[in-house]
Design a protein around this motif. Structure first.
Motif, PDB file in Angstrom:
ATOM      1  N   UNK A  17     -20.324 172.896 -12.933  1.00 28.77           N
ATOM      2  CA  UNK A  17     -20.658 172.319 -14.237  1.00 28.77           C
ATOM      3  C   UNK A  17     -19.672 171.227 -14.618  1.00 28.77           C
ATOM      4  N   UNK A  18     -18.396 171.480 -14.454  1.00 28.34           N
ATOM      5  CA  UNK A  18     -17.384 170.462 -14.761  1.00 28.34           C
ATOM      6  C   UNK A  18     -17.612 169.210 -13.930  1.00 28.34           C
ATOM      7  N   UNK A  19     -17.913 169.408 -12.661  1.00 27.09           N
ATOM      8  CA  UNK A  19     -18.135 168.278 -11.754  1.00 27.09           C
ATOM      9  C   UNK A  19     -19.339 167.450 -12.184  1.00 27.09           C
ATOM     10  N   UNK A  37     -30.162 167.315 -15.478  1.00 27.24           N
ATOM     11  CA  UNK A  37     -31.049 168.466 -15.673  1.00 27.24           C
ATOM     12  C   UNK A  37     -30.246 169.736 -15.462  1.00 27.24           C
ATOM     13  N   UNK A  38     -30.078 170.496 -16.501  1.00 24.56           N
ATOM     14  CA  UNK A  38     -29.306 171.734 -16.454  1.00 24.56           C
ATOM     15  C   UNK A  38     -30.265 172.903 -16.272  1.00 24.56           C
ATOM     16  N   UNK A  39     -30.389 173.402 -15.047  1.00 21.67           N
ATOM     17  CA  UNK A  39     -31.293 174.510 -14.770  1.00 21.67           C
ATOM     18  C   UNK A  39     -30.558 175.831 -14.635  1.00 21.67           C
ATOM     19  N   UNK A  40     -29.279 175.851 -14.922  1.00 22.90           N
ATOM     20  CA  UNK A  40     -28.506 177.086 -14.876  1.00 22.90           C
ATOM     21  C   UNK A  40     -28.907 177.952 -16.064  1.00 22.90           C
ATOM     22  N   UNK A  41     -29.088 179.247 -15.829  1.00 26.28           N
ATOM     23  CA  UNK A  41     -29.509 180.141 -16.907  1.00 26.28           C
ATOM     24  C   UNK A  41     -28.473 180.231 -18.019  1.00 26.28           C
ATOM     25  N   UNK A  42     -27.218 179.941 -17.735  1.00 24.66           N
ATOM     26  CA  UNK A  42     -26.189 179.982 -18.770  1.00 24.66           C
ATOM     27  C   UNK A  42     -26.176 178.721 -19.622  1.00 24.66           C
ATOM     28  N   UNK A  43     -26.781 177.657 -19.163  1.00 27.48           N
ATOM     29  CA  UNK A  43     -26.913 176.389 -19.906  1.00 27.48           C
ATOM     30  C   UNK A  43     -25.584 175.768 -20.303  1.00 27.48           C
ATOM     31  N   UNK A  62     -36.551 176.676 -31.718  1.00 25.05           N
ATOM     32  CA  UNK A  62     -37.686 176.731 -30.802  1.00 25.05           C
ATOM     33  C   UNK A  62     -37.753 178.023 -30.016  1.00 25.05           C
ATOM     34  N   UNK A  63     -36.636 178.739 -29.938  1.00 25.96           N
ATOM     35  CA  UNK A  63     -36.523 179.948 -29.128  1.00 25.96           C
ATOM     36  C   UNK A  63     -36.960 179.694 -27.686  1.00 25.96           C
ATOM     37  N   UNK A  64     -36.741 178.479 -27.226  1.00 22.96           N
ATOM     38  CA  UNK A  64     -37.135 178.114 -25.862  1.00 22.96           C
ATOM     39  C   UNK A  64     -35.940 177.529 -25.130  1.00 22.96           C
ATOM     40  N   UNK A  65     -35.818 177.878 -23.878  1.00 25.78           N
ATOM     41  CA  UNK A  65     -34.848 177.274 -22.986  1.00 25.78           C
ATOM     42  C   UNK A  65     -35.595 176.937 -21.713  1.00 25.78           C
ATOM     43  N   UNK A  66     -34.963 176.231 -20.793  1.00 26.70           N
ATOM     44  CA  UNK A  66     -35.612 175.926 -19.513  1.00 26.70           C
ATOM     45  C   UNK A  66     -35.970 177.224 -18.798  1.00 26.70           C
ATOM     46  N   UNK A  97     -30.737 188.040 -15.647  1.00 29.34           N
ATOM     47  CA  UNK A  97     -31.713 187.183 -14.963  1.00 29.34           C
ATOM     48  C   UNK A  97     -31.144 186.646 -13.663  1.00 29.34           C
ATOM     49  N   UNK A  98     -31.998 186.341 -12.689  1.00 23.68           N
ATOM     50  CA  UNK A  98     -31.528 185.808 -11.428  1.00 23.68           C
ATOM     51  C   UNK A  98     -30.945 184.415 -11.610  1.00 23.68           C
ATOM     52  N   UNK A  99     -29.977 184.063 -10.801  1.00 21.64           N
ATOM     53  CA  UNK A  99     -29.409 182.724 -10.849  1.00 21.64           C
ATOM     54  C   UNK A  99     -30.378 181.758 -10.199  1.00 21.64           C
ATOM     55  N   UNK A 100     -30.534 180.598 -10.806  1.00 25.94           N
ATOM     56  CA  UNK A 100     -31.432 179.582 -10.267  1.00 25.94           C
ATOM     57  C   UNK A 100     -30.659 178.677  -9.365  1.00 25.94           C
TER      58      UNK A 100
END
Length: 100
Positions: A17-19, A37-43, A62-66, A97-100
């Motif tokens: 993430x830092x990179x 595009x941040x597809x990590x579940x931790x966002x 929105x109660x929505x995330x990727x 949740x599984x890691x993407x």
């Protein structure tokens, strides 16, 4: 010319993430158009770029995330308005949740 750069490493805590946030910032400072595009579940990249207050505001509104896009629609609430647990695909009902 458009270019795509992808970073992938299954090990946690290696600075992905830092990179990516810092490389995106450097490319933008050089005048490049950047889409991160941040597809990590931790966002964490989204939280870092939007700031925590704005991220919380967007998610609570929105109660929505990727990640929620992969869960499918939530089950309808039962009579009385209390939501049942166990909606969505089997892998999404696990506590972590599984890691993407």
């Amino acid at each position: 010319m458009a270019r795509r750069i992808a970073f992938l490493n299954y090990k946690g805590g290696v600075g992905k993430t830092s990179l990516i946030v810092n490389i995106a910032a450097c490319l933008a400072q050089q005048g490049n158009r950047v889409l991160l595009c941040d597809l990590d579940t931790q966002s964490n990249a989204s939280i870092w770029l939007l700031r925590l207050e704005r991220w919380n505001q967007l998610v609570s509104a929105t109660r929505r995330t990727v990640f929620s896009l992969f869960l499918g629609p939530p089950p309808p609430p039962p009579p009385g308005g209390v939501r049942r647990s166990g909606g969505g695909p089997a892998w999404a009902r696990k506590s972590t949740p599984p890691r993407v």
